[in-house]
Design an enzyme around this catalytic site. Structure first.
Site, PDB file in Angstrom:
ATOM      1  N   HIS A 227     -16.345  78.511 -46.062  1.00  0.00           N
ATOM      2  CA  HIS A 227     -16.011  78.726 -47.702  1.00  0.00           C
ATOM      3  C   HIS A 227     -15.378  76.902 -47.375  1.00  0.00           C
ATOM      4  CE1 HIS A 227     -13.596  78.628 -50.931  1.00  0.00           C
ATOM      5  NE2 HIS A 227     -14.363  79.993 -51.018  1.00  0.00           N
ATOM      6  N   ARG A 243     -11.978  75.456 -58.595  1.00  0.00           N
ATOM      7  CA  ARG A 243     -12.924  74.710 -58.703  1.00  0.00           C
ATOM      8  C   ARG A 243     -14.090  74.789 -60.323  1.00  0.00           C
ATOM      9  NH1 ARG A 243     -16.880  74.638 -54.763  1.00  0.00           N
ATOM     10  NH2 ARG A 243     -15.471  76.554 -53.751  1.00  0.00           N
TER      11      ARG A 243
END
Length: 538
Positions: A227, A243
Site C-alpha cells: 500500500h 487520496r
C-alpha cells in the site's frame, strides 16, 4: 469434534461464508478473536460496486483487469463485479450501514485506478462497519459456532480429500482435530512476512502454507501489494480514501511528484504505481524522514472530520493535526494478490477443500484495486459457503478410516515439540528467527527486486530453515510462533522462487533487472509440490 462445514478464519470472507451455509452445522475456527483479528475489520476505504446508472459492469470489469495488468482470471473478475452490488445490499440486511447522499442513495467516492466513483463507504471505517453487521447477524444463528484462540496447523487430507484440520489450542497448548465434511480456508494473507505492514499479527500465511503442504495449487505468489501510504516506521494504514477525497502527495521540495509517474491519474493511479513512485522519491533523496508528504489541509475541516475521522484521530494521537499540516507516509506491506487457485465455485484441486478471500489468487491479477477486496470477501465468501454446504449435503465419511492417521500425526507433532523443549544445547530463539526472516524479505523481496537480491534471499531463507530445526521452545506462545515460523519460511520460499521465475515487471512485481512488461509473460505462475508452471494467457 465433528461438523458439516469447518471455516478457518475470522474476517469478512469467513463470516459471509458461514451465513451462506447457516442451515448446516458450522464451526468457525479463529486464530484470534472472531471479527477482530482479521484484516477486514481494519479496512478503511470502501467497497466497490456498480450502483450508479452512469456506471456499468463492463467499466468495473475493465478497470479491474487493467489494474491487474491483464493476468486476472476473467471468469472470477466477472463474478466479482456482477455480484458486488447484490452482496452490498445483503450487508445492509445483515446490519451494516453505509454513508448516503442527500437523496438517499449510497454515497460513492473515487479510488485509484477506477474510471468511475464506485467505492461505497462508511466514513473511513468501512471494514469495521461491515464486520459489525456480519457479526450481529451471525450471533443469531443457532447452527454456527465460533471457536476462538485456536490455530490451524495442518489440514487433514487423505487420498486427495480434505476431512478438516488439526488445531493448536493457544490457551492450553493441546493439539486436537476438527473433522468436517467440507473445509473452507478464509485465513487471509501474509503481510507479517515483512517488518512494516498494515496487517494484524495473525497474518503470517498459515493458509498458504497449510494448503501448499497438502498439494494444493497456488497461483501468482510473487504478486505482493505494498500500500502506498502507511504511517512511517509503523506500517499503520493511511487509507486510500485520503487520496480519494483529494489528498495530494509532495516530496520534500514541495513538488507534486505523481505528475512524473502518471500525469493523468496523479494520486489516483493504481497502488503499484503510487507505491513505486513514493519509493523512488525516497531512494533518490527527495523524501522526508523516511517518507513523503500527504496533504489534505486544503480540504474543508468538516470533510476531514467526517469522512476521514479515523485518520484525523490517528494522526492527532501523535500530535499531527491533518487539518493544518501534512502527514508523512511511506509504503507498507498490505495485500497478497496471489494465493490458492480456485474455480468459479471456490473449489481447490483437493476434494472437499474450498477457499475464499485474500487467501485465494487469480481475482486481482498482478495488482488489486482499492475497494475490490471488501467486495471480494462478500462475493466469494457467499459462493464458498454455498459450495461447501452443497458438498457437505452430498458427502459422508467414516471416522474410523482417518482416526488412526490423525492420531499418528498428532503423536508425531507432540514428539517433535517435546524434543525442542528445554534443550540447553539449542541456542536459536524463534522470535529472533522471525525478525530475521522479515528483514530478509524487506531487503530483497519487497517493492523493487532483482536476481542478485532474490538469490541471496533464497539462500538466507534456506539457512533460516536449518536454524528453525534447532529451536529451543518454552511455553505455548513459543509453540505457536514455531508453527508460524515454519509457515512463514514455506511461503517466503514460494514468493522468492516465483519472483525469480517471472523475468519481467508487471503490476506489484517490479524487477529492476527486467523493468519492461513483456507479452511473453502475460500469464500465471502456478506452484504445486515444489514445481512452478507458467500458463500463458492468450
Amino acid at each position: 469434534m465433528i461438523t458439516d462445514v469447518l471455516i478457518i478464519g475470522g474476517g469478512g470472507a469467513a463470516a459471509r461464508c458461514a451465513i451462506e451455509c447457516r442451515n448446516k452445522n458450522v464451526i468457525i475456527a479463529v486464530k484470534g478473536l472472531f471479527g477482530k483479528s482479521g484484516c477486514t475489520v481494519m479496512a478503511e476505504g470502501g467497497y466497490n460496486a456498480v450502483l450508479n446508472p452512469k456506471d456499468d459492469f463492463k467499466k468495473h470489469y475493465e478497470d479491474t483487469i487493467k489494474g491487474g495488468a491483464h493476468i486476472n482470471n476473467p471468469k472470477l473478475v466477472e463474478i466479482l463485479v456482477k455480484n458486488a452490488p447484490k452482496e452490498l445490499k445483503n450487508l445492509e440486511k445483515f446490519g451494516s450501514i453505509f454513508d448516503r447522499n442527500k437523496d438517499g442513495t449510497i454515497a460513492q467516492r473515487p479510488f485509484g485506478g477506477q474510471s468511475f466513483n464506485r467505492t461505497c463507504y462508511s466514513g473511513d471505517r468501512t471494514g469495521h462497519e461491515l464486520m459489525a453487521g456480519l457479526m450481529e447477524y451471525i450471533n443469531k444463528l443457532e447452527k454456527v459456532k465460533v471457536l476462538e484462540d485456536v490455530m490451524a496447523i495442518k489440514l487433514i487430507v487423505m487420498d486427495g480429500r480434505c476431512y478438516g484440520a488439526l488445531f493448536l489450542n493457544m490457551i492450553t497448548g493441546n493439539i486436537f482435530p476438527i473433522y468436517a465434511k467440507s473445509t473452507v480456508l478464509a485465513t487471509g494473507g501474509a503481510g507479517q512476512l515483512y517488518p512494516i505492514t498494515s496487517n494484524p499479527i495473525q497474518k503470517v500465511g498459515d493458509g498458504f502454507a497449510m494448503a501448499y503442504n497438502e498439494g494444493v495449487e497456488l497461483i501468482d505468489m510473487e504478486m505482493v501489494q505494498f500500500h502506498p501510504t502507511g504511517m512511517v516506521g509503523k506500517g499503520i494504514l493511511v487509507t486510500e480514501a485520503v487520496r480519494g477525497e483529494g489528498g495530494i502527495l509532495y516530496n520534500k521540495n514541495k513538488e507534486r511528484f505523481m505528475a512524473n509517474y502518471d500525469k493523468d491519474r496523479l494520486e489516483l493511479s493504481t497502488r503499484d504505481v503510487v507505491a513505486r513512485a513514493i519509493y523512488n522519491e525516497i531512494q533518490e533523496g527527495r523524501g522526508i524522514n523516511g517518507g513523503v508528504y500527504l496533504d489534505v489541509s486544503h480540504l474543508d475541516d468538516k470533510i476531514i472530520e467526517e469522512r476521514l475521522g479515523t485518520m484525523f484521530k490517528q494522526f492527532m494521537s501523535i500530535g499531527v493535526d491533518i487539518r493544518k499540516e501534512p502527514m508523512i507516509v511511506a509504503p507498507t506491506a498490505h495485500h497478497f494478490m496471489g494465493g490458492i487457485k480456485i474455480n468459479e465455485k471456490c473449489e481447490t484441486n483437493i476434494k472437499g477443500l474450498f477457499a475464499c478471500g485474500e487467501v485465494t489468487g487469480g481475482i486481482h491479477g498482478a495488482n488489486r484495486l482499492g475497494g475490490n477486496a471488501l467486495a471480494d470477501t462478500q462475493v466469494f465468501g457467499a459462493i464458498a459457503g454455498r459450495s461447501a454446504g452443497e458438498f457437505a449435503e452430498e458427502s459422508e465419511f467414516d471416522l474410523k478410516d482417518i482416526e488412526d492417521y490423525v492420531n499418528k500425526v498428532i503423536m508425531d507433532i507432540n514428539n517433535e515439540l517435546e524434543n525442542k523443549k528445554n534443550n540447553p544445547s539449542i541456542s536459536y530463539n524463534v522470535f529472533e528467527l522471525i525478525e530475521e526472516l522479515r528483514y530478509i524479505m524487506w531487503n530483497y523481496v519487497s517493492i523493487v527486486r532483482n536476481e542478485e537480491g532474490l538469490k541471496k534471499a533464497l539462500l538466507e531463507i534456506k539457512n533460516l530453515r536449518d536454524k528453525a530445526e534447532n529451536i529451543n521452545i518454552n511455553g505455548i506462545i513459543e509453540i505457536q510462533k514455531y508453527f508460524e515460523l515454519k509457515n512463514m519460511i514455506t511461503v517466503a520460499e514460494i514468493i522468492i522462487k516465483c519472483a525469480l521465475e517471472r523475468r519481467e515487471s508487471r503490476g506489484a512485481h517490479y524487477r529492476s533487472d527486467y523493468p519492461e512488461t513483456k507479452d511473453e509473460w502475460k500469464g500465471n505462475l502456478v506452484v504445486c509440490n515444489n514445481n512452478i508452471k507458467f500458463i500463458k494467457i492468450h
